[in-house]
Design an enzyme around this catalytic site. Structure first.
Site, PDB file in Angstrom:
ATOM      1  N   LYS A  42      50.735  54.374  24.532  1.00 23.57           N
ATOM      2  CA  LYS A  42      52.125  53.914  24.445  1.00 23.57           C
ATOM      3  C   LYS A  42      52.477  53.609  22.991  1.00 23.57           C
ATOM      4  CE  LYS A  42      55.219  50.521  26.720  1.00 23.57           C
ATOM      5  NZ  LYS A  42      55.269  49.423  27.722  1.00 23.57           N
ATOM      6  N   SER A  75      58.354  50.192  31.556  1.00 30.43           N
ATOM      7  CA  SER A  75      58.699  50.813  30.294  1.00 30.43           C
ATOM      8  C   SER A  75      57.681  51.824  29.781  1.00 30.43           C
ATOM      9  CB  SER A  75      58.905  49.732  29.236  1.00 30.43           C
ATOM     10  OG  SER A  75      57.699  49.027  28.994  1.00 30.43           O
ATOM     11  N   SER A  80      55.476  46.980  33.585  1.00 30.94           N
ATOM     12  CA  SER A  80      55.638  48.246  32.861  1.00 30.94           C
ATOM     13  C   SER A  80      54.492  49.232  32.932  1.00 30.94           C
ATOM     14  CB  SER A  80      55.965  47.971  31.397  1.00 30.94           C
ATOM     15  OG  SER A  80      57.329  47.634  31.300  1.00 30.94           O
TER      16      SER A  80
HETATM   17  N1  GLN Z   1      61.222  45.935  33.524  1.00 37.33           N
HETATM   18  C1  GLN Z   1      60.718  44.764  32.883  1.00 37.33           C
HETATM   19  C2  GLN Z   1      61.566  44.439  31.674  1.00 37.33           C
HETATM   20  O1  GLN Z   1      62.459  45.146  31.432  1.00 37.33           O
HETATM   21  C3  GLN Z   1      59.283  44.935  32.527  1.00 37.33           C
HETATM   22  C4  GLN Z   1      59.031  45.485  31.192  1.00 37.33           C
HETATM   23  C5  GLN Z   1      57.597  45.456  30.766  1.00 37.33           C
HETATM   24  O2  GLN Z   1      56.690  45.166  31.547  1.00 37.33           O
HETATM   25  N2  GLN Z   1      57.398  45.688  29.473  1.00 37.33           N
HETATM   26  O3  GLN Z   1      61.339  43.493  30.995  1.00 37.33           O
END
Ligand code: GLN
Length: 425
Positions: free
Chosen positions: A30, A105, A129
């Protein structure tokens, strides 16, 4: 094919050691995980040309284990999103259905594995994410216990919640990657000694005989019907293999999404203050005074979702509102943690749908952030309670992948790996 899916922000060839447990395996990383000499953008125009001077601990461990890093994977900007559509580098598409999002994400990471662009991938999970894109792309993702994996070199979004986690095509693959990256790190004081000597890959033995699985009603309420049916069928199958299921209740999780977003946005507003055009990242130049330069840089460098979160997080922490929002969210977090602790006195693992919905169509959630936030209902409680959880494919609904989430007690990774491997049988 893969070019159309927009999986990588930067393709790389970082070769690992010649031998090791992951020798010859390709890994997508990532793009919020630092790679020395290789651009690390966090999916943001702010860091478009940022090249880290050092490797994240997990990247060093990949190299030691023999893995080759083949690309820096696309992601929601700074990890803020559920669809990989907030990236400044364009949306990634879901390899299963290119008209749908891969989840987020860490969407590029999961899509890389699902599309065969990499054997394995690393994502980061602040509120789901790793597990969300694993569920949406039909692969396996693990969010480790807070403190099992070093965050040194991970660009922080909300540091009290996040962990780097592995993604693979099978439970054993993801567990083997966890073996390679887990364990204490002197560069991250939040890492712990627990779990350092575990063999997670060996735990993928499919043996759930005598295991007790708690099924919390709250994490099934409001979920899509096809998702619930698919997940319940997978749990029935575990029962047929000798597990015992019991209904449990976690009343506190009703507050998880609101507590998560207050805490995550508050931490983000502080973490992202460093991107001012002087120390790091994009700069709007130095024409005006300090305030004008600072504002101009951040106006240009950040996307809409990141701005929304910095504003809301700053508000939640400000004098007069701190007790009303931030402190209340911390109280809810303590309650959620306690709720899980009490439940784990009676059960070995807890099962639920990973995501209450099927993969969104591209563009579907962009206009309605609240709809996306609510989709984090089942993943965020796990981060708030610092627990480990795995998402494993449970089957399909209308041709789309559905993920089953298995949650364990702190440092209970072996249990969730074991249970998840039985789902694959
Ligand atoms: N969807 C969640 C957010 O927008 C999780 C994001 C994540 O785990 N980085 O914060």
């Amino acid at each position: 094919m893969s070019a159309d899916l927009n999986i990588f922000i930067t393709e790389t060839e970082i070769a690992g050691a010649d031998d090791g447990p992951l020798a010859g395996k390709t890994v997508a990383v990532k793009d919020n995980i630092s790679t020395e000499g290789v651009r690390t953008t966090c999916g943001s125009a702010m860091l478009d040309d940022y090249v880290p001077p050092y490797d994240a601990t997990v990247v060093e461990r990949l190299a030691d284990a023999g893995a080759d890093v083949v690309g820096k994977a696309n992601m929601d900007e700074f990890g803020m999103g559920t669809t990989t559509e907030t990236s400044a580098f364009g949306a990634t598409r879901n390899p299963v259905d290119p008209e749908r999002v891969p989840g987020g994400s860490s969407g590029g990471s999961a899509a890389a594995v699902a599309a065969g662009e990499a054997d394995l991938a690393l994502g980061s999970d602040t509120g789901g994410s790793v597990r969300c894109p694993a569920a949406f792309c039909g692969v396996v993702g693990i969010k480790p216990t807070y403190g099992l994996v070093s965050r040194y070199g991970l660009v922080a979004y909300a540091n009290s919640l996040e962990q780097i986690g592995p993604i693979g095509n099978t439970v054993e693959d993801a567990a083997a990657l966890l073996d390679a990256i887990a364990g204490p790190d002197p560069n991250d004081a939040t890492t712990r000694d627990e779990g350092a000597d575990s063999n997670y890959a060996a735990a993928a033995d499919g043996d759930v005989d005598g295991m007790t699985i708690g099924v919390p009603t709250e994490l099934f309420e409001g979920a899509d019907e096809g998702v619930v049916e698919t997940v319940e069928a997978a749990i029935d199958d575990l029962e047929a293999q000798g597990a015992e299921t019991v209904e449990v209740s976690l009343p506190s999780v009703e507050h998880a999404v609101e507590a998560y977003y207050v805490i995550a946005m508050s931490e983000a507003s502080s973490n992202l203050a460093r991107f001012d055009g002087v120390r790091y990242g994009h700069s709007a130049g130095h024409e005006g005074n300090w305030n004008e330069t600072f504002a101009g840089t951040r106006e240009e460098g950040f996307g809409a979702e990141v701005k929304r979160r910095i504003l809301l997080g700053t508000y939640a922490l400000s004098a007069g509102y701190h007790d009303k929002y931030y402190k209340k969210a911390q109280d809810a977090r303590a309650w959620i943690r306690q709720d899980f602790e009490e439940t784990f006195a009676d059960v070995d693992v807890i099962a639920s749908p990973t995501m209450p919905v099927k993969p969104f169509e591209l563009g579907e959630g962009l206009e309605d952030p609240l709809k996306l936030y609510l989709a984090d209902a089942n993943t965020t409680p796990v981060n708030l309670a610092n627990l480990p959880a795995i998402s494993v494919p449970a089957g399909e609904s209308e041709g789309l992948p559905v993920g089953l989430q298995l949650i364990g007690p702190q440092f209970g990774e072996e249990r969730i790996v074991r249970a998840a491997s039985a789902v694959e049988e």
